[in-house]
Design an enzyme around this catalytic site. Structure first.
Site, short mmCIF file in Angstrom:
data_model
loop_
_atom_site.label_atom_id
_atom_site.label_comp_id
_atom_site.label_asym_id
_atom_site.label_seq_id
_atom_site.Cartn_x
_atom_site.Cartn_y
_atom_site.Cartn_z
N GLU A 14 0.77 -1.19 0.05
CA GLU A 14 0.04 -0.12 -0.07
C GLU A 14 0.89 1.19 0.07
O GLU A 14 0.64 2.22 -0.81
CB GLU A 14 -1.06 -0.18 1.15
CG GLU A 14 -2.03 -0.97 1.23
CD GLU A 14 -3.14 -0.96 0.05
OE1 GLU A 14 -3.18 0.33 -0.36
OE2 GLU A 14 -3.74 -2.08 -0.23
N CYS A 23 -7.55 6.02 -5.36
CA CYS A 23 -6.80 4.91 -5.87
C CYS A 23 -7.22 4.52 -7.19
O CYS A 23 -7.90 4.96 -8.03
CB CYS A 23 -7.19 3.59 -4.81
SG CYS A 23 -8.77 3.14 -5.12
#
Length: 145
Positions: A14, A23
């Site tokens: 991440e 994202c």
């Protein structure tokens, strides 16, 4: 207790971003991949300790969820459980719940589960190198406890 392997996977794949961003799926995200109604694209940056606290809470949530969906994970050791919890963290429990991956895990077919993980590397119609690497890391935890 949250397995160290799960926290390591989340941190590695991440990454840490203190400012909100979208994202690849277009979802507002912050910290170590934290999403939810508390994340807005126009919110101020967060601190590293806040990001760490969010990650710990998210990791605990997905660790429990993975164990609830596949109870055998509680008996299989931290690495296997961490791998499936990381998959759920990354893609959500809904996808895991209806997957062949879950059926393999529930049957104790760890080689089959590792092979199934390799199919979850696509985003936006493209094979994503980051997902290839993440699934490989999860697979390694499953077959090499």
């Amino acid at each position: 207790m949250i397995p160290d392997a799960l926290l390591a996977l989340i941190r590695k794949f991440e990454g840490l971003r203190l400012k909100p961003y979208l994202c690849p799926a277009g979802v507002p995200t912050i910290g170590y991949g934290h999403t939810g109604p508390d994340v807005r694209i126009n919110m101020p940056p967060i601190s590293e300790p806040t990001a760490e606290a969010m990650m710990q809470q998210d990791a605990a949530t997905f660790h429990r969820a993975a164990g609830k969906l596949s109870p055998r994970l509680w008996l299989e050791g931290d690495n296997k459980h961490a791998a499936i919890a990381d998959f759920c963290f990354n893609l959500g429990t809904t996808r895991y719940k209806s997957s062949t991956l879950k059926r393999r895990v529930d049957a104790g077919d760890w080689q089959g589960a590792a092979e199934e993980l390799q199919k979850w590397v696509w985003g936006g119609g493209k094979k994503l190198p980051g997902l290839v690497a993440r699934r490989k890391a999860e697979s390694t935890l499953i077959v090499n406890p």
